[in-house]
Design an enzyme around this catalytic site. Structure first.
Site, PDB file in Angstrom:
ATOM      1  N   GLY A 241     -97.328 -67.827  74.623  1.00 22.95           N
ATOM      2  CA  GLY A 241     -95.934 -67.732  75.017  1.00 22.95           C
ATOM      3  C   GLY A 241     -95.237 -66.504  74.476  1.00 22.95           C
ATOM      4  O   GLY A 241     -95.816 -65.671  73.787  1.00 22.95           O
TER       5      GLY A 241
ATOM      6  N   ILE B 105     -88.562 -61.259  70.938  1.00 22.14           N
ATOM      7  CA  ILE B 105     -88.968 -61.015  69.554  1.00 22.14           C
ATOM      8  C   ILE B 105     -90.448 -60.691  69.488  1.00 22.14           C
ATOM      9  O   ILE B 105     -90.883 -59.847  68.727  1.00 22.14           O
ATOM     10  CB  ILE B 105     -88.666 -62.243  68.662  1.00 22.14           C
ATOM     11  CG1 ILE B 105     -87.172 -62.532  68.632  1.00 22.14           C
ATOM     12  CG2 ILE B 105     -89.196 -62.037  67.252  1.00 22.14           C
ATOM     13  CD1 ILE B 105     -86.818 -63.839  67.939  1.00 22.14           C
ATOM     14  N   GLY B 106     -91.243 -61.382  70.290  1.00 15.81           N
ATOM     15  CA  GLY B 106     -92.689 -61.172  70.277  1.00 15.81           C
ATOM     16  C   GLY B 106     -93.359 -62.041  71.321  1.00 15.81           C
ATOM     17  O   GLY B 106     -92.725 -62.882  71.953  1.00 15.81           O
ATOM     18  N   SER B 107     -94.653 -61.813  71.480  1.00 12.71           N
ATOM     19  CA  SER B 107     -95.393 -62.632  72.443  1.00 12.71           C
ATOM     20  C   SER B 107     -96.850 -62.714  72.033  1.00 12.71           C
ATOM     21  O   SER B 107     -97.347 -61.907  71.255  1.00 12.71           O
ATOM     22  CB  SER B 107     -95.268 -62.071  73.855  1.00 12.71           C
ATOM     23  OG  SER B 107     -95.830 -60.789  73.930  1.00 12.71           O
ATOM     24  N   GLY B 108     -97.514 -63.715  72.574  1.00 17.60           N
ATOM     25  CA  GLY B 108     -98.922 -63.929  72.304  1.00 17.60           C
ATOM     26  C   GLY B 108     -99.547 -64.720  73.427  1.00 17.60           C
ATOM     27  O   GLY B 108     -98.952 -64.878  74.497  1.00 17.60           O
TER      28      GLY B 108
ATOM     29  N   ASP C  80    -104.848 -67.836  65.362  1.00 12.38           N
ATOM     30  CA  ASP C  80    -104.371 -66.462  65.484  1.00 12.38           C
ATOM     31  C   ASP C  80    -103.585 -66.059  64.236  1.00 12.38           C
ATOM     32  O   ASP C  80    -102.438 -65.634  64.331  1.00 12.38           O
ATOM     33  CB  ASP C  80    -103.507 -66.332  66.738  1.00 12.38           C
ATOM     34  CG  ASP C  80    -103.303 -64.884  67.161  1.00 12.38           C
ATOM     35  OD1 ASP C  80    -104.077 -64.011  66.713  1.00 12.38           O
ATOM     36  OD2 ASP C  80    -102.365 -64.624  67.930  1.00 12.38           O
TER      37      ASP C  80
ATOM     38  N   VAL D 204     -91.554 -65.291  72.539  1.00 12.16           N
ATOM     39  CA  VAL D 204     -90.475 -65.795  71.686  1.00 12.16           C
ATOM     40  C   VAL D 204     -89.250 -64.904  71.852  1.00 12.16           C
ATOM     41  O   VAL D 204     -89.356 -63.673  71.853  1.00 12.16           O
ATOM     42  CB  VAL D 204     -90.912 -65.843  70.204  1.00 12.16           C
ATOM     43  CG1 VAL D 204     -89.785 -66.377  69.328  1.00 12.16           C
ATOM     44  CG2 VAL D 204     -92.162 -66.705  70.046  1.00 12.16           C
TER      45      VAL D 204
END
Length: 153
Positions: free
Chosen positions: A25, A19-22, A141, A27
């Site tokens: 971590g 779904i996404g990342s940062g 963030d 997701v």
């Protein structure tokens, strides 16, 4: 829960379900076979700096006793497993099928009332955290891709 029990309960593919990342971590959309529902799972490597451990478990511990609030997405649980390449946390969260604010803004033009509703929801969520003694949390963030969207009504 053992690693084997976790993998049996939660199904997701790291190649197709991202779904996404940062910085903390990635997701994934995952299916909870026990509850028969979709969840989001944040996978983060445990980091060590100056003999201090940085883990999603510490975030979970700070928020686990919070009452439910419609403008705050909490970890439901966190599991930690050791792999050959490191120590990883797996945080279970509510899945938001509408995605995040960035995705919404990319596909729709919001009217003034929708913008006000989103801003108020965000402010109410932050206010709730700070009035419930969660001042140890600093998000660091805040951006549209980190604001989850739920369509109600």
């Amino acid at each position: 829960m053992t690693k084997e029990e976790f993998k049996e309960r939660y199904e997701f593919n790291v190649r197709t379900d991202r779904i996404g990342s940062g910085a903390f971590g990635t997701v994934y959309k995952a299916y909870d076979n026990l509850r028969d529902q979709w969840k989001a799972i944040k996978v983060g490597e445990v980091k060590f700096f100056s003999n201090k451990e940085f883990s999603l478990i510490s975030e979970f511990d700070i928020t686990k006793n919070l009452p439910v609030h419609k403008n705050v997405a909490n970890y439901e649980s966190v599991y930690q497993f050791e792999e050959t390449n490191g120590l990883f946390d797996y945080a279970i969260m509510q899945y938001y099928p509408e995605g995040n604010l960035k995705q919404l803004l990319d596909k729709e033009t919001l009217d003034q009332n929708q913008k006000i509703d989103i801003a108020n929801g965000f402010i109410n969520g932050i206010h709730f955290l700070h009035t419930n003694n969660v001042k140890k949390i600093i998000h660091r963030d805040l951006k549209p891709s980190n604001i989850l969207v739920a369509k109600r009504g």
